[in-house]
Write an enzyme that holds these catalytic residues in place. Structure first.
Site, PDB file in Angstrom:
ATOM      1  N   ARG A 108       0.821  -1.057   0.028  1.00 36.27           N
ATOM      2  CA  ARG A 108      -0.052   0.025  -0.065  1.00 36.27           C
ATOM      3  C   ARG A 108       1.037   0.929   0.015  1.00 36.27           C
ATOM      4  O   ARG A 108       1.675   1.440   0.994  1.00 36.27           O
ATOM      5  CB  ARG A 108      -0.881  -0.110   0.983  1.00 36.27           C
ATOM      6  CG  ARG A 108      -1.722   1.284   1.701  1.00 36.27           C
ATOM      7  CD  ARG A 108      -2.805   1.258   2.444  1.00 36.27           C
ATOM      8  NE  ARG A 108      -3.910   0.345   1.991  1.00 36.27           N
ATOM      9  CZ  ARG A 108      -5.049   0.516   2.194  1.00 36.27           C
ATOM     10  NH1 ARG A 108      -5.343   1.148   3.534  1.00 36.27           N
ATOM     11  NH2 ARG A 108      -6.016  -0.433   1.933  1.00 36.27           N
ATOM     12  N   HIS A 135      -7.280   0.597  -6.465  1.00 39.16           N
ATOM     13  CA  HIS A 135      -7.347  -0.260  -5.340  1.00 39.16           C
ATOM     14  C   HIS A 135      -8.396  -1.523  -5.947  1.00 39.16           C
ATOM     15  O   HIS A 135      -9.464  -1.610  -5.853  1.00 39.16           O
ATOM     16  CB  HIS A 135      -8.287   0.518  -4.275  1.00 39.16           C
ATOM     17  CG  HIS A 135      -8.338  -0.229  -2.877  1.00 39.16           C
ATOM     18  ND1 HIS A 135      -7.357  -1.385  -2.701  1.00 39.16           N
ATOM     19  CD2 HIS A 135      -8.942   0.156  -1.642  1.00 39.16           C
ATOM     20  CE1 HIS A 135      -7.661  -1.852  -1.462  1.00 39.16           C
ATOM     21  NE2 HIS A 135      -8.420  -0.833  -0.825  1.00 39.16           N
ATOM     22  N   GLN A 138     -10.205  -3.915  -3.764  1.00 34.91           N
ATOM     23  CA  GLN A 138     -11.681  -3.387  -3.191  1.00 34.91           C
ATOM     24  C   GLN A 138     -12.623  -3.596  -4.461  1.00 34.91           C
ATOM     25  O   GLN A 138     -13.798  -4.230  -4.003  1.00 34.91           O
ATOM     26  CB  GLN A 138     -11.425  -1.964  -2.926  1.00 34.91           C
ATOM     27  CG  GLN A 138     -12.696  -1.456  -2.402  1.00 34.91           C
ATOM     28  CD  GLN A 138     -13.025  -1.842  -1.176  1.00 34.91           C
ATOM     29  OE1 GLN A 138     -12.331  -2.065  -0.199  1.00 34.91           O
ATOM     30  NE2 GLN A 138     -14.391  -2.440  -0.967  1.00 34.91           N
ATOM     31  N   ASP A 231     -17.386   7.011  -1.453  1.00 28.23           N
ATOM     32  CA  ASP A 231     -16.065   6.778  -0.567  1.00 28.23           C
ATOM     33  C   ASP A 231     -15.804   8.311  -0.034  1.00 28.23           C
ATOM     34  O   ASP A 231     -16.647   9.036  -0.221  1.00 28.23           O
ATOM     35  CB  ASP A 231     -14.929   6.350  -1.562  1.00 28.23           C
ATOM     36  CG  ASP A 231     -13.570   6.273  -0.799  1.00 28.23           C
ATOM     37  OD1 ASP A 231     -13.826   5.894   0.487  1.00 28.23           O
ATOM     38  OD2 ASP A 231     -12.363   6.162  -1.444  1.00 28.23           O
ATOM     39  N   CYS A 271     -16.386   1.422   0.619  1.00 23.58           N
ATOM     40  CA  CYS A 271     -15.175   0.623   0.664  1.00 23.58           C
ATOM     41  C   CYS A 271     -14.819   0.605   2.126  1.00 23.58           C
ATOM     42  O   CYS A 271     -14.243  -0.208   2.761  1.00 23.58           O
ATOM     43  CB  CYS A 271     -14.125   1.060  -0.138  1.00 23.58           C
ATOM     44  SG  CYS A 271     -13.683   2.679   0.172  1.00 23.58           S
ATOM     45  N   ARG A 298     -13.625  -8.752   1.437  1.00 24.11           N
ATOM     46  CA  ARG A 298     -12.433  -8.383   1.180  1.00 24.11           C
ATOM     47  C   ARG A 298     -11.320  -9.522   1.324  1.00 24.11           C
ATOM     48  O   ARG A 298     -10.072  -9.906   0.652  1.00 24.11           O
ATOM     49  CB  ARG A 298     -11.937  -7.217   1.825  1.00 24.11           C
ATOM     50  CG  ARG A 298     -12.380  -6.005   1.622  1.00 24.11           C
ATOM     51  CD  ARG A 298     -11.916  -5.360   0.003  1.00 24.11           C
ATOM     52  NE  ARG A 298     -10.446  -5.591  -0.058  1.00 24.11           N
ATOM     53  CZ  ARG A 298      -9.704  -4.694   0.436  1.00 24.11           C
ATOM     54  NH1 ARG A 298      -9.988  -3.305   0.964  1.00 24.11           N
ATOM     55  NH2 ARG A 298      -8.224  -4.618   0.450  1.00 24.11           N
TER      56      ARG A 298
HETATM   57  N1   CP Z   1     -11.303  -0.538   2.407  1.00 19.49           N
HETATM   58  C1   CP Z   1      -9.978  -0.514   2.527  1.00 19.49           C
HETATM   59  O1   CP Z   1      -8.999  -0.662   1.833  1.00 19.49           O
HETATM   60  O2   CP Z   1      -9.950  -0.399   3.917  1.00 19.49           O
HETATM   61  P1   CP Z   1      -8.537  -0.146   4.853  1.00 19.49           P
HETATM   62  O3   CP Z   1      -8.079   1.121   4.435  1.00 19.49           O
HETATM   63  O4   CP Z   1      -9.002  -0.411   6.256  1.00 19.49           O
HETATM   64  O5   CP Z   1      -7.480  -1.118   4.428  1.00 19.49           O
HETATM   65  N1  NVA Z   2      -9.969   6.592  -1.391  1.00 21.74           N
HETATM   66  C1  NVA Z   2      -9.553   5.999  -0.092  1.00 21.74           C
HETATM   67  C2  NVA Z   2      -9.756   4.779   0.277  1.00 21.74           C
HETATM   68  C3  NVA Z   2      -9.445   4.078   1.342  1.00 21.74           C
HETATM   69  C4  NVA Z   2      -9.777   2.359   1.707  1.00 21.74           C
HETATM   70  C5  NVA Z   2      -8.301   6.219   0.111  1.00 21.74           C
HETATM   71  O1  NVA Z   2      -7.207   6.168  -0.802  1.00 21.74           O
HETATM   72  O2  NVA Z   2      -7.779   6.750   1.137  1.00 21.74           O
END
Ligand code: CP
Ligand code: NVA
Length: 322
Positions: A108, A135, A138, A231, A271, A298
């Site tokens: 990430r 992502h 997701q 989101d 998400c 997930r």
């Molecule tokens: N939706 C999602 O990716 O959540 P987290 O940021 O908790 O991993």
């Molecule tokens: N769009 C959000 C998604 C979190 C799972 C981010 O990137 O923070």
């Protein structure tokens, strides 16, 4: 048998229609085997996964660790304060070293480019655990949830109301391949989607006979839609822009009033983590909201992805029609 030997999973753009469907098939199969039949199935015994997280995570981290463990593997959580990454050692060197220890790497990151460096310089499959652009894990969980709820994806219309961010980018990459139409409402200036991703999604839509409709009007986007999705308006890394972002999204909160223009059997996805600005409690905690099932999925989708990058898998379930 489903197997994507040693491929990287950075974006769903790289996977064709059948491959995306296969991943959803494997996810359903694994969910049934582990959750309903309580099977003991350990095809990844002896395998190790590295999980690099430059940003916080609840779902991605816990779903991946628990999924990989169920398959018999072992994972190492690597936060930037634990490893040398980018401070004492270049990403390139870290990629080469980690490839000697691990069988797969999930990351990430703040910069999508860094995933490409890990993939290019390392020698093990790299899985995108979220970047500022995409992502994909997701999006897979979202489509699995819709498949379970509606029994088929083909012909569904998904309305996105909010920021043109990593989540809608990934949904747009997979939707045409699954026969799903997309209607998107984002504010015009600075909060819209990535132009290249829109062009690519539009091309896929015309290939697959689906539609991609973009507007700035949330009510217009939600019209007759089967599923409403949103989101946060402030993604990780954008905290400093919070004030101006909240202003830019005025009128974009999903409410029952907005949902009234959707199809009578509409459902809602998010998400998570959720903030009340983008969706009110009446929708978020309603019976139309599938968010807890979506979060659980997930686990089954990341399990499917990691398994199929490392080993071939023969589902016992018949392949759904999608
Ligand atoms: N939706 C999602 O990716 O959540 P987290 O940021 O908790 O991993
Ligand atoms: N769009 C959000 C998604 C979190 C799972 C981010 O990137 O923070």
């Amino acid at each position: 048998r489903v197997f994507f030997p040693q491929r990287h999973f950075l974006t769903l753009k790289d996977f064709c229609e059948n491959e995306v469907k296969d991943m959803l098939w494997v996810a359903s199969d694994l969910k049934q085997r582990f959750k309903e039949k309580h099977e003991h199935y350990c095809p990844l015994t002896g395998k190790s996964a590295g999980l690099i997280f430059e940003k916080r995570s609840t779902r991605t981290r816990v779903s991946t660790e628990t999924a990989f463990a169920l398959l018999g593997g072992h994972s190492c959580f690597l936060s930037p304060s634990d490893i040398h990454l980018g401070v004492n050692e270049s990403l390139r060197d870290t990629a080469k070293v980690l490839s000697g220890f691990l069988d797969i790497l999930l990351a990430r990151v703040y910069r999508h480019k860094d995933l490409e460096v890990l993939a290019l310089e390392g020698s093990v499959p790299v899985v995108n655990g979220l970047s500022e652009v995409y992502h994909p894990l997701q999006a897979l969980a979202d489509f699995l949830t819709l498949q379970e709820h509606f029994k088929s994806l083909k012909g569904l219309t998904l309305a996105w109301v909010g920021d043109g961010n990593n989540i809608i980018h990934s949904l747009m990459m997979a939707a045409p391949k699954l026969g799903v139409n997309v209607r998107c409402a984002t504010p015009k200036v600075g909060r819209s989607k990535n132009v290249h991703i829109c062009i690519s999604s539009r091309e896929r839509s015309s290939q697959h006979g689906t539609s991609l409709y973009c507007t700035t009007d949330p009510y217009d986007a939600c019209k007759d839609a089967d599923v409403l999705v949103t989101d946060t308006w402030v993604s990780m890394g954008q905290e400093e822009e919070k004030k101006e972002r909240l202003r830019a999204f005025e009128g974009y909160q999903i409410t029952k009033k907005m949902a009234a223009v959707a199809s009578p059997d509409w459902s809602f996805l998010h998400c998570l983590p959720r903030k009340p600005e983008e969706v009110d409690d009446d929708v978020f905690y309603s019976k139309q909201s599938l968010v807890w099932q979506e979060a659980e999925n997930r686990k089954w989708t990341v399990m499917a992805v990691m398994l199929c990058l490392l080993r071939d898998h023969q589902p016992l379930l018949d392949r759904p029609a999608f």
